[in-house]
Design a protein around this motif. Structure first.
Motif, short mmCIF file in Angstrom:
data_model
loop_
_atom_site.label_atom_id
_atom_site.label_comp_id
_atom_site.label_asym_id
_atom_site.label_seq_id
_atom_site.Cartn_x
_atom_site.Cartn_y
_atom_site.Cartn_z
N ALA A 1 6.71 16.16 0.64
CA ALA A 1 5.75 15.05 0.72
C ALA A 1 5.59 14.48 2.13
O ALA A 1 6.54 14.33 2.88
CB ALA A 1 6.17 13.94 -0.24
N LYS A 2 4.33 14.18 2.46
CA LYS A 2 3.98 13.41 3.65
C LYS A 2 3.26 12.17 3.15
O LYS A 2 2.28 12.27 2.42
CB LYS A 2 3.08 14.22 4.58
N TRP A 3 3.74 10.99 3.51
CA TRP A 3 3.21 9.78 2.92
C TRP A 3 3.37 8.59 3.86
O TRP A 3 4.07 8.65 4.86
CB TRP A 3 3.87 9.50 1.58
N LYS A 4 2.67 7.52 3.54
CA LYS A 4 2.67 6.31 4.37
C LYS A 4 2.62 5.10 3.46
O LYS A 4 1.95 5.10 2.43
CB LYS A 4 1.47 6.33 5.32
N TYR A 5 3.36 4.05 3.85
CA TYR A 5 3.34 2.84 3.03
C TYR A 5 3.47 1.61 3.91
O TYR A 5 3.93 1.68 5.06
CB TYR A 5 4.46 2.86 1.98
N THR A 6 3.06 0.48 3.37
CA THR A 6 3.25 -0.81 4.02
C THR A 6 4.09 -1.68 3.10
O THR A 6 3.78 -1.81 1.90
CB THR A 6 1.90 -1.50 4.30
N ASN A 7 5.17 -2.26 3.63
CA ASN A 7 6.04 -3.09 2.80
C ASN A 7 5.65 -4.57 2.90
O ASN A 7 4.73 -4.94 3.64
CB ASN A 7 7.51 -2.87 3.15
N ALA A 8 6.39 -5.40 2.17
CA ALA A 8 6.06 -6.82 2.11
C ALA A 8 6.38 -7.55 3.42
O ALA A 8 6.02 -8.72 3.58
CB ALA A 8 6.77 -7.48 0.94
N HIS A 9 7.06 -6.90 4.34
CA HIS A 9 7.27 -7.44 5.67
C HIS A 9 6.12 -7.05 6.61
O HIS A 9 6.20 -7.27 7.81
CB HIS A 9 8.59 -6.95 6.25
N LYS A 10 5.09 -6.42 6.04
CA LYS A 10 3.90 -5.98 6.76
C LYS A 10 4.20 -4.89 7.78
O LYS A 10 3.49 -4.73 8.78
CB LYS A 10 3.22 -7.18 7.43
N SER B 1 0.85 -1.19 0.00
CA SER B 1 0.00 0.00 0.00
C SER B 1 0.88 1.23 0.00
O SER B 1 2.02 1.21 0.48
CB SER B 1 -0.93 0.02 1.22
N LEU B 2 0.35 2.31 -0.54
CA LEU B 2 1.08 3.57 -0.62
C LEU B 2 0.05 4.70 -0.56
O LEU B 2 -0.82 4.79 -1.42
CB LEU B 2 1.87 3.66 -1.92
#
Length: 357
Positions: A201-210, A150-151
């Motif tokens: 930029a202000k942003w949030k993400y979820t990587n494949a390590h959750k 997610s991004l």
């Protein structure tokens, strides 16, 4: 980071840190040229002489380049410097801001002040150093930390980049946002698109390590600028203790915050134009002068000035070697790239438990 920071802000830092206009231009050019030096291999001269080059960047975007072995020796030492933290290679390879590896790299560059290409080495080093803030949490090796499920950023930014992403992936379904972000790359910050490189930029993400990571770029970019200024000040003073230098003057730092926060075009070249016009107008306290133009390729570029070659790559041209080539910025930069890569890959990283090449 893009040209607005690597060239524009670094020129400002160079001048505020004590460099002359010409020296600041060389350092800033070398800093940005790390992203533009894409022609590898031997430069062949008409008389049979040769000169070895190492490309410090690829011509394709991070997320389109999937040769992990090749990327290890390009992205890791020049764009995603491993931080050497953690108990596995995957964790150790993650880029960390102002890591022990980064500090050792800076000190190696400062120790080369008497070298004929010391300014070029400083510029290359500053590129890698400031990127440790922008590229933190990502890796120059294939890694699940680089794959996102997610991004989320500003709604406008998210939609803009998602559409750009989808336009280049015709084989994916139109609504496959999560699949797109997850599968697009295991290298660099390709899946994060350009969020890491945009100062505001202000942003949030979820990587494949959750793991879910929240990022706010502006404080990191300002911290990077301040520390880079300390490096320049140490270089000018001829000392290694860069962390003990004063850094950016308070008003200049406040002015830089205002400039980076308000300069929000997605086009890095337009952002660079704003930086140039603002600095020329005196928007940064202590500096009221034009930023020299930057020419990466073609007529007027370092390559053209040093070799006479104006094509994108070498083409069929075989220039004549002359002693003047040895004094050119082109030669000095490429030797700085080779020196930097050797020190990082063969000395600093192994000493910190990382072997990549």
């Amino acid at each position: 980071m893009n040209i607005d920071f690597h060239y524009g802000v670094v020129y400002v830092i160079g001048r505020l840190g004590g460099l002359s206009k010409e020296d600041a231009r060389v350092v800033a050019h070398a800093c940005q040229y790390v992203d533009d030096a894409t022609t590898p291999g031997l430069l062949r001269f008409s008389g049979g002489e040769t000169f070895e080059r190492f490309a410090s960047a690829h011509k394709m975007f991070d997320y389109k380049n999937a040769d992990n072995d090749q990327n290890r020796i390009v992205w890791a030492p020049f764009h995603f410097l491993p931080g050497a933290e953690g108990d596995t290679l995957e964790k150790k390879a993650l880029c960390r801001p102002n890591s022990i590896v980064a500090k050792e790299m800076v000190k190696h560059a400062l120790a080369q002040k008497k070298a004929t290409n010391s300014l070029h080495r400083l510029g290359v080093t500053l590129h890698v150093y400031v990127d440790t803030w922008a590229h933190q949490g990502f890796s120059g090796t294939e890694s699940k930390y680089n794959k996102l499920t997610s991004l989320v950023g500003d709604q406008h930014d998210h939609q803009t980049w998602l559409e750009k992403l989808r336009s280049g992936l015709q084989t994916l379904e139109e609504n496959a946002e999560a699949v797109t972000l997850d599968l697009i790359s295991g290298l660099g910050h390709g899946a994060a698109l350009h969020f890491p490189d945009m100062p505001w930029a202000k942003w949030k993400y979820t990587n494949a390590h959750k793991e879910t990571i929240e990022r706010e770029n502006l404080p990191d970019f300002i911290n990077a600028a301040d520390m880079a200024c300390k490096v320049v000040q140490a270089f000018c003073a001829g000392v290694w203790d860069f962390e003990g230098q004063p850094g950016l003057p308070a008003q200049a730092k406040a002015d830089l915050i205002k400039l980076l926060e308000s300069n929000q075009d997605h086009d890095e070249k337009k952002r660079f134009e704003v930086v140039c016009s603002s600095v020329a107008a005196g928007a940064i306290s202590g500096l009221h002068e034009p930023i020299p133009p930057y020419i990466p390729k073609g007529e007027g570029s370092w390559k053209a000035l040093g070799t006479g070659i104006t094509s994108e790559d070498d083409g069929d041209e075989r220039p004549a070697w002359t002693p003047a080539f040895e004094e050119s910025d082109y030669r000095k930069f490429h030797d700085a790239v080779k020196e930097h890569r050797f020190v990082v890959i063969q000395e600093i990283l192994p000493a910190n438990g990382i072997r990549l090449a």
